[in-house]
Design a protein around this motif. Structure first.
Motif, PDB file in Angstrom:
ATOM      1  N   UNK A 174       0.817  -1.218   0.000  1.00 56.96           N
ATOM      2  CA  UNK A 174       0.000   0.000   0.000  1.00 56.96           C
ATOM      3  C   UNK A 174       0.849   1.265   0.000  1.00 56.96           C
ATOM      4  N   UNK A 175       0.301   2.295  -0.592  1.00 57.33           N
ATOM      5  CA  UNK A 175       0.944   3.605  -0.628  1.00 57.33           C
ATOM      6  C   UNK A 175       0.479   4.404   0.585  1.00 57.33           C
ATOM      7  N   UNK A 176       1.449   4.949   1.341  1.00 50.96           N
ATOM      8  CA  UNK A 176       1.096   5.792   2.486  1.00 50.96           C
ATOM      9  C   UNK A 176       1.313   7.244   2.057  1.00 50.96           C
ATOM     10  N   UNK A 177       0.193   7.950   1.892  1.00 49.30           N
ATOM     11  CA  UNK A 177       0.270   9.281   1.270  1.00 49.30           C
ATOM     12  C   UNK A 177       0.887  10.339   2.180  1.00 49.30           C
ATOM     13  N   UNK A 178       0.726  10.195   3.494  1.00 44.23           N
ATOM     14  CA  UNK A 178       1.007  11.366   4.339  1.00 44.23           C
ATOM     15  C   UNK A 178       2.468  11.798   4.342  1.00 44.23           C
ATOM     16  N   UNK A 179       3.409  10.864   4.096  1.00 41.23           N
ATOM     17  CA  UNK A 179       4.826  11.262   4.104  1.00 41.23           C
ATOM     18  C   UNK A 179       5.433  11.329   2.709  1.00 41.23           C
ATOM     19  N   UNK A 180       4.592  11.344   1.678  1.00 43.06           N
ATOM     20  CA  UNK A 180       5.122  11.320   0.307  1.00 43.06           C
ATOM     21  C   UNK A 180       6.001  12.532   0.023  1.00 43.06           C
ATOM     22  N   UNK A 181       7.027  12.284  -0.786  1.00 45.82           N
ATOM     23  CA  UNK A 181       7.974  13.341  -1.144  1.00 45.82           C
ATOM     24  C   UNK A 181       7.263  14.494  -1.877  1.00 45.82           C
ATOM     25  N   UNK A 182       6.391  14.157  -2.811  1.00 41.94           N
ATOM     26  CA  UNK A 182       5.704  15.181  -3.596  1.00 41.94           C
ATOM     27  C   UNK A 182       4.496  15.686  -2.821  1.00 41.94           C
ATOM     28  N   UNK A 183       4.459  16.990  -2.520  1.00 47.70           N
ATOM     29  CA  UNK A 183       3.322  17.531  -1.760  1.00 47.70           C
ATOM     30  C   UNK A 183       1.988  17.190  -2.398  1.00 47.70           C
ATOM     31  N   UNK A 184       1.944  17.145  -3.735  1.00 45.04           N
ATOM     32  CA  UNK A 184       0.665  16.884  -4.401  1.00 45.04           C
ATOM     33  C   UNK A 184       0.119  15.488  -4.106  1.00 45.04           C
ATOM     34  N   UNK A 185       0.986  14.581  -3.640  1.00 42.83           N
ATOM     35  CA  UNK A 185       0.520  13.211  -3.336  1.00 42.83           C
ATOM     36  C   UNK A 185       0.107  13.058  -1.881  1.00 42.83           C
ATOM     37  N   UNK A 186       0.333  14.068  -1.075  1.00 39.93           N
ATOM     38  CA  UNK A 186       0.106  13.906   0.372  1.00 39.93           C
ATOM     39  C   UNK A 186      -1.355  13.951   0.774  1.00 39.93           C
ATOM     40  N   UNK A 187      -2.237  14.314  -0.141  1.00 34.93           N
ATOM     41  CA  UNK A 187      -3.654  14.415   0.252  1.00 34.93           C
ATOM     42  C   UNK A 187      -4.347  13.092   0.084  1.00 34.93           C
TER      43      UNK A 187
END
Ligand code: SF4
Length: 202
Positions: free
Chosen positions: A189-202
């Motif tokens: 699974x992808x964990x969005x909250x710590x993603x490098x790209x801000x656009x993916x953090x939501x």
């Protein structure tokens, strides 16, 4: 070896073993979904010396039987082979986590019997690697590493992070086609909250 962190124990990262994990500093990819952004620069403060790791492992010989080398990208490290050799000589099994971009390093480790398990990421179909890794394409290297790992006879698995906003079901089908018959492939699974790209953090 540039080592940024040592996790003293894990029961889930090295199949069948109680292991410690080290995280090497530096990566040649810049995956927008990476959740280890602090490990990407090649230079960093607060590095842990190899001797500290050896001494930790010496004290844990009765409790642990494996070491996971993760990152960052461990195959960028100078003398990874020498480090693995020392760890194996202490009686530990070694697991390598890799993005597959350095097949020559993987080849060297396999030739010298320095790894017991390899977990290799297949981050995207080859045609979409630049987008998903934030770098120029490493398609040729990834293909070579897949073959090396699959044909090595060493325990291994291939992994893909399910970056839902970026990977379509067609992409997942293409990734599956890269996995040789007989090799295990897991989608994590992808964990969005710590993603490098801000656009993916939501
Ligand atoms: S997710 Fe990508 S950028 Fe992050 S450590 Fe792994 S290969 Fe490097």
């Amino acid at each position: 070896m540039k080592i940024s962190a040592l996790q003293p124990v894990t029961a889930s990262d090295f199949p069948g073993r109680m292991a410690a994990i080290i995280f090497t500093q530096g990566c040649n990819f810049h995956c927008p979904f990476c959740h280890n952004g602090s490990l990407l620069p090649m230079d960093a403060d607060c590095l842990i010396g190899e001797d500290t790791v050896y001494s930790f492992l010496k004290k844990r010989q009765k409790l642990l039987d494996g070491l996971v080398i993760s990152g960052g990208e461990p195959c960028l490290q100078e003398d990874l082979a020498g480090f693995c050799r020392q760890v194996k000589d202490m009686g530990y099994a070694v697991k390598l986590d890799t993005n597959g971009s350095r097949p020559l390093v993987i080849e060297e480790l396999l030739a010298e019997d320095l790894v017991n398990f390899i977990a290799m990421d297949i981050k995207a179909p080859l045609s979409r690697l630049p987008e998903l890794t934030g770098t120029a394409s490493h398609g040729e290297q990834i293909s070579r590493s897949i073959s090396l790992v699959a044909e090595s006879g060493v325990d291994h698995l291939f992994r893909t992070t399910d970056v839902k906003p970026m990977l379509s079901s067609e992409d997942h089908r293409s990734i599956k086609e890269l996995v040789p018959p007989g090799s295990c492939h897991v989608v994590q699974p992808f964990v969005a909250k710590n993603a490098l790209a801000p656009s993916l953090r939501e």
